[in-house]
Write a protein that holds these residues in place. Structure first.
Motif, mmCIF file in Angstrom:
data_model
loop_
_atom_site.group_PDB
_atom_site.id
_atom_site.type_symbol
_atom_site.label_atom_id
_atom_site.label_comp_id
_atom_site.label_asym_id
_atom_site.label_seq_id
_atom_site.Cartn_x
_atom_site.Cartn_y
_atom_site.Cartn_z
ATOM 1 N N ARG A 1 55.697 49.354 70.755
ATOM 2 C CA ARG A 1 56.827 50.221 70.054
ATOM 3 C C ARG A 1 56.241 50.702 68.720
ATOM 4 O O ARG A 1 56.369 49.886 67.912
ATOM 5 N N THR A 2 55.980 51.912 68.832
ATOM 6 C CA THR A 2 55.255 52.074 67.350
ATOM 7 C C THR A 2 56.492 52.833 66.476
ATOM 8 O O THR A 2 57.337 52.989 66.889
ATOM 9 N N SER A 3 55.813 52.859 65.390
ATOM 10 C CA SER A 3 57.057 53.337 64.294
ATOM 11 C C SER A 3 57.126 54.587 63.838
ATOM 12 O O SER A 3 57.966 54.890 63.087
ATOM 13 N N ASN A 4 56.412 55.375 64.440
ATOM 14 C CA ASN A 4 56.371 56.904 64.195
ATOM 15 C C ASN A 4 57.727 57.465 64.917
ATOM 16 O O ASN A 4 58.143 57.323 65.943
ATOM 17 N N PRO A 5 58.345 58.523 64.350
ATOM 18 C CA PRO A 5 59.667 58.975 64.732
ATOM 19 C C PRO A 5 59.537 59.421 65.982
ATOM 20 O O PRO A 5 60.495 59.279 66.804
ATOM 21 N N SER A 6 58.411 60.097 66.537
ATOM 22 C CA SER A 6 58.676 60.798 67.807
ATOM 23 C C SER A 6 58.210 59.793 69.064
ATOM 24 O O SER A 6 58.089 60.171 70.179
ATOM 25 N N ALA A 7 57.933 58.541 68.572
ATOM 26 C CA ALA A 7 57.737 57.537 69.498
ATOM 27 C C ALA A 7 58.895 57.302 70.577
ATOM 28 O O ALA A 7 58.604 57.234 71.995
ATOM 29 N N VAL A 8 60.203 57.530 70.353
ATOM 30 C CA VAL A 8 61.253 57.798 71.092
ATOM 31 C C VAL A 8 61.104 58.700 72.387
ATOM 32 O O VAL A 8 61.455 58.547 73.368
ATOM 33 N N ASP A 9 60.293 59.752 72.164
ATOM 34 C CA ASP A 9 60.107 60.685 73.110
ATOM 35 C C ASP A 9 59.590 60.364 74.391
ATOM 36 O O ASP A 9 59.928 60.630 75.586
ATOM 37 N N LEU A 10 58.567 59.064 74.238
ATOM 38 C CA LEU A 10 58.043 58.390 75.402
ATOM 39 C C LEU A 10 58.739 57.155 75.626
ATOM 40 O O LEU A 10 59.009 56.706 76.587
ATOM 41 N N GLN A 11 58.296 56.257 74.510
ATOM 42 C CA GLN A 11 58.438 54.955 74.662
ATOM 43 C C GLN A 11 59.965 54.409 74.826
ATOM 44 O O GLN A 11 60.247 53.471 75.448
ATOM 45 N N ASN A 12 60.985 55.265 74.601
ATOM 46 C CA ASN A 12 62.297 54.840 74.683
ATOM 47 C C ASN A 12 62.867 55.436 76.147
ATOM 48 O O ASN A 12 64.075 55.405 76.482
ATOM 49 N N LEU A 13 62.028 56.178 76.965
ATOM 50 C CA LEU A 13 62.509 56.613 78.358
ATOM 51 C C LEU A 13 62.891 55.496 79.086
ATOM 52 O O LEU A 13 62.303 54.383 79.108
ATOM 53 N N LEU B 1 58.481 48.381 62.309
ATOM 54 C CA LEU B 1 59.525 47.626 61.574
ATOM 55 C C LEU B 1 60.745 48.675 61.270
ATOM 56 O O LEU B 1 61.700 48.498 60.953
ATOM 57 N N THR B 2 60.490 49.920 61.904
ATOM 58 C CA THR B 2 61.496 51.019 61.486
ATOM 59 C C THR B 2 62.822 50.878 62.318
ATOM 60 O O THR B 2 63.815 51.478 62.056
ATOM 61 N N ARG B 3 62.781 50.068 63.491
ATOM 62 C CA ARG B 3 63.964 49.688 64.270
ATOM 63 C C ARG B 3 64.034 48.401 64.607
ATOM 64 O O ARG B 3 63.679 47.885 65.411
ATOM 65 N N PRO B 4 64.451 47.489 63.482
ATOM 66 C CA PRO B 4 64.626 46.298 63.521
ATOM 67 C C PRO B 4 65.457 45.613 64.845
ATOM 68 O O PRO B 4 65.092 44.509 65.293
ATOM 69 N N GLY C 1 60.867 49.977 56.523
ATOM 70 C CA GLY C 1 61.218 48.777 56.828
ATOM 71 C C GLY C 1 61.181 47.662 55.457
ATOM 72 O O GLY C 1 60.375 48.081 54.459
ATOM 73 N N THR C 2 61.997 46.850 55.660
ATOM 74 C CA THR C 2 62.452 45.780 54.452
ATOM 75 C C THR C 2 61.885 44.582 54.799
ATOM 76 O O THR C 2 61.792 44.105 55.947
ATOM 77 N N GLY C 3 61.852 43.787 53.605
ATOM 78 C CA GLY C 3 61.460 42.339 53.756
ATOM 79 C C GLY C 3 62.688 41.521 54.422
ATOM 80 O O GLY C 3 62.416 40.589 55.391
ATOM 81 N N GLU C 4 63.910 42.009 54.396
ATOM 82 C CA GLU C 4 64.923 41.255 55.063
ATOM 83 C C GLU C 4 64.817 41.677 56.528
ATOM 84 O O GLU C 4 65.188 40.805 57.440
ATOM 85 N N ASP C 5 64.735 42.987 56.854
ATOM 86 C CA ASP C 5 64.595 43.186 58.415
ATOM 87 C C ASP C 5 63.620 42.498 58.838
ATOM 88 O O ASP C 5 63.894 41.761 59.910
ATOM 89 N N ILE C 6 62.319 42.180 58.593
ATOM 90 C CA ILE C 6 61.390 41.491 59.141
ATOM 91 C C ILE C 6 61.665 39.710 58.980
ATOM 92 O O ILE C 6 61.338 38.953 59.987
ATOM 93 N N ALA C 7 62.407 39.460 57.849
ATOM 94 C CA ALA C 7 62.747 37.815 57.680
ATOM 95 C C ALA C 7 63.812 37.532 58.644
ATOM 96 O O ALA C 7 63.820 36.440 59.177
ATOM 97 N N ASN C 8 64.858 38.377 59.043
ATOM 98 C CA ASN C 8 65.605 38.089 60.312
ATOM 99 C C ASN C 8 64.960 37.624 61.499
ATOM 100 O O ASN C 8 65.464 37.008 62.304
ATOM 101 N N ILE C 9 63.669 38.396 61.850
ATOM 102 C CA ILE C 9 63.064 37.906 62.940
ATOM 103 C C ILE C 9 62.234 36.748 62.591
ATOM 104 O O ILE C 9 62.254 35.554 63.418
ATOM 105 N N LEU C 10 61.577 36.501 61.437
ATOM 106 C CA LEU C 10 60.634 35.393 61.032
ATOM 107 C C LEU C 10 61.556 33.979 60.938
ATOM 108 O O LEU C 10 60.926 33.026 61.201
#
Length: 286
Positions: free
Chosen positions: A153-165, A202-205, A230-239
């Protein structure tokens, strides 16, 4: 110890920082640009100074090959010297090459980046052609202690065109995650993670958290920090739940001297400060 165990241990010890050496001439300080050297030599010196300044902070270095290929043979020499220098420090080096072909071509990509002048520890792979695009690397994972990060799940905006189908009840990126878990099941190390990892932005935590829960044996390379939002808080919630990732920042770190207005030989200290700030931004939430 498999390569992903090494990376996991470094990320726990130092913090989950991956310094991206996606180096182009526009990032170099003036004192280097003014030298009577080739462009590749200037980039090599820039990278070596960054590695020297951050080796105690970086769990890994990621080197984006396109930045070097664009300069021809001179650039590829800089790529080779950069990855060799970083590996000589005992630090994991990720070749961000995004190869994605099958059969004998895939075999040559594996040989080209896991042996010889361009040898790295882990390389990025595009597996949207299926396991045939992954299996050429199995031999090197087994016999040479190498690893791969597969685009999920890549961070580029148009990833949703295919990866989110959606295919039935699942998205394509969820199906890819299931495949990565399955392909990696034979290559798990002592920390429970496989040598076959995943690239998730990290753009869609919220999506990342669901992926982590669904793929418990997958270690992640995470772009999208800083410049992409993406922020430190975003990734820390996962880590907090699992130390399952390294977080890459490229231009957010290697332009630290430009933000400070430094164009002289002291540039690397500003990049070190930017790396320390990233480390602090993540670790303060853990």
């Amino acid at each position: 110890m498999i390569i992903m165990d090494r990376l996991y241990n470094e990320a726990v010890k130092k913090g989950p920082i991956c310094v991206g050496l996606d180096t182009t001439l526009k990032f170099l300080p003036k004192y280097l640009l003014d030298k009577d050297w080739s462009d590749g030599e200037k980039i090599t010196e820039f990278n070596k100074k960054i590695i020297d300044a951050t080796e105690d902070l970086a769990a890994a270095y990621k080197v984006q090959i396109a930045c070097y290929e664009s300069l021809g043979l001179d650039g590829m020499k800089a790529y080779s010297e950069t990855v060799k220098y970083a590996r000589s420090k005992g630090i994991v080096v990720i070749g961000d090459v995004k190869r994605g072909d099958i059969s004998s071509t895939g075999d040559q990509y594996a040989k080209g980046h896991f042996t010889g002048d361009f040898e790295v520890d882990i390389m990025t792979v595009n597996a949207y052609m299926g396991e045939d695009a992954v299996s050429p690397y199995y031999q090197y994972i087994k016999e040479n202690n190498k690893g791969i990060f597969i685009l999920q799940r890549t961070s580029n905006p148009s990833a949703v065109d295919l990866q989110n189908l959606e295919v039935g009840a699942d998205t394509i990126y969820e199906i890819m995650g299931d495949k990565i878990e399955a392909w990696g099941s034979a290559f798990r190390g002592e920390n429970g993670f496989s040598a076959i990892g995943s690239v998730v932005g990290l753009t869609r935590p919220d999506e990342f958290e669901a992926i982590r829960a669904r793929c418990p044996h997958t270690f992640f390379l995470v772009p999208g920090y800083g410049a992409q939002g993406g922020t430190g808080e975003d990734i820390a919630n996962i880590l907090k739940k699992s130390r399952c990732a390294v977080v890459n920042s490229s231009r957010g770190l290697i332009t630290g001297h430009q933000k400070a207005g430094c164009e002289d030989e002291g540039f690397a200290e500003h990049i070190r400060k930017a790396t320390l700030a990233m480390q602090e931004d993540i670790l303060k939430w853990l």
